[in-house]
Design a protein around this motif. Structure first.
Motif, short mmCIF file in Angstrom:
data_model
loop_
_atom_site.label_atom_id
_atom_site.label_comp_id
_atom_site.label_asym_id
_atom_site.label_seq_id
_atom_site.Cartn_x
_atom_site.Cartn_y
_atom_site.Cartn_z
N GLY A 80 49.52 40.34 39.30
CA GLY A 80 49.24 39.12 38.56
C GLY A 80 48.87 37.90 39.40
N TYR A 81 48.52 38.09 40.65
CA TYR A 81 48.19 36.95 41.50
C TYR A 81 46.71 36.56 41.46
CZ TYR A 81 52.89 37.20 43.28
OH TYR A 81 54.25 37.20 43.36
N ILE A 82 45.84 37.51 41.19
CA ILE A 82 44.41 37.24 41.11
C ILE A 82 43.80 38.09 40.00
CG2 ILE A 82 44.12 36.58 43.54
CD1 ILE A 82 43.13 39.36 44.14
N ASN A 83 42.54 37.80 39.67
CA ASN A 83 41.87 38.57 38.63
C ASN A 83 40.56 39.16 39.16
OD1 ASN A 83 39.80 36.55 38.44
ND2 ASN A 83 41.12 35.34 37.10
N ASP A 84 39.87 39.91 38.31
CA ASP A 84 38.63 40.58 38.73
C ASP A 84 37.57 39.61 39.23
OD1 ASP A 84 39.51 43.17 38.29
OD2 ASP A 84 38.73 43.28 36.25
N ALA A 85 37.42 38.48 38.56
CA ALA A 85 36.40 37.50 38.97
C ALA A 85 36.69 36.98 40.38
CB ALA A 85 36.33 36.35 37.97
#
Length: 154
Positions: A80-85
């Motif tokens: 949950g620290y970063i996303n795909d974008a």
């Protein structure tokens, strides 16, 4: 010697020193990632564990490969620290010929990784925060299809 010659020599020296620093930071971070992912794949997937062994203790120690960063990015995403974008942006920066982009990506991954470790600790078999991630590692973290889906995500 002229002033412009001295200035040019300084820039060349500074560039070399900066390149050494960036390379050192990348290799240091890659080694930490390789160690943790080696432990994470122990008794989960023998092939992946052997791959990480090669970068942690084997003939590939001290070698940087982009998959090392990608695996850490996927781990950060799963936690949950970063996303795909954000992953796509960092990969685009990695593919750039600008060394400053590589440095920025290294610092970003290091910062997110440090935050993850501060909040959850480093992986260990007794750390409950990683139980499901370790079990799903071959399908969720170091998997070609996951990499490709991440790269085409909008």
């Amino acid at each position: 010697m002229t002033e412009s010659y001295l200035g040019t020599q300084f820039v060349i020296y500074f560039d070399r020193e900066m390149e050494k620093k960036i390379t050192h930071e990348m290799l240091e971070l890659s080694a930490k990632i390789a160690k943790e992912h080696y432990e994470l794949t122990d008794n989960v997937d023998r092939n992946l564990n052997y791959l990480w062994y090669m970068y942690h203790k084997g003939s590939k120690v001290g070698t940087f490969r982009p998959f090392v960063y990608m695996a850490e990015l996927q781990l950060l995403k799963r936690m949950g620290y970063i996303n795909d974008a954000e992953i796509k942006n960092m990969i685009a920066m990695l593919e750039s010929s600008d060394e400053e982009n590589l440095h920025m990506v290294t610092l970003s991954i290091k910062s997110f990784r440090d935050l993850r470790i501060q909040e959850h600790g480093e992986y260990s078999k007794v750390n409950k925060a990683y139980t499901k991630i370790a079990k799903d590692y071959p399908h969720e973290i170091l998997n070609h299809e996951v990499f490709m889906q991440t790269m085409v995500a909008k």
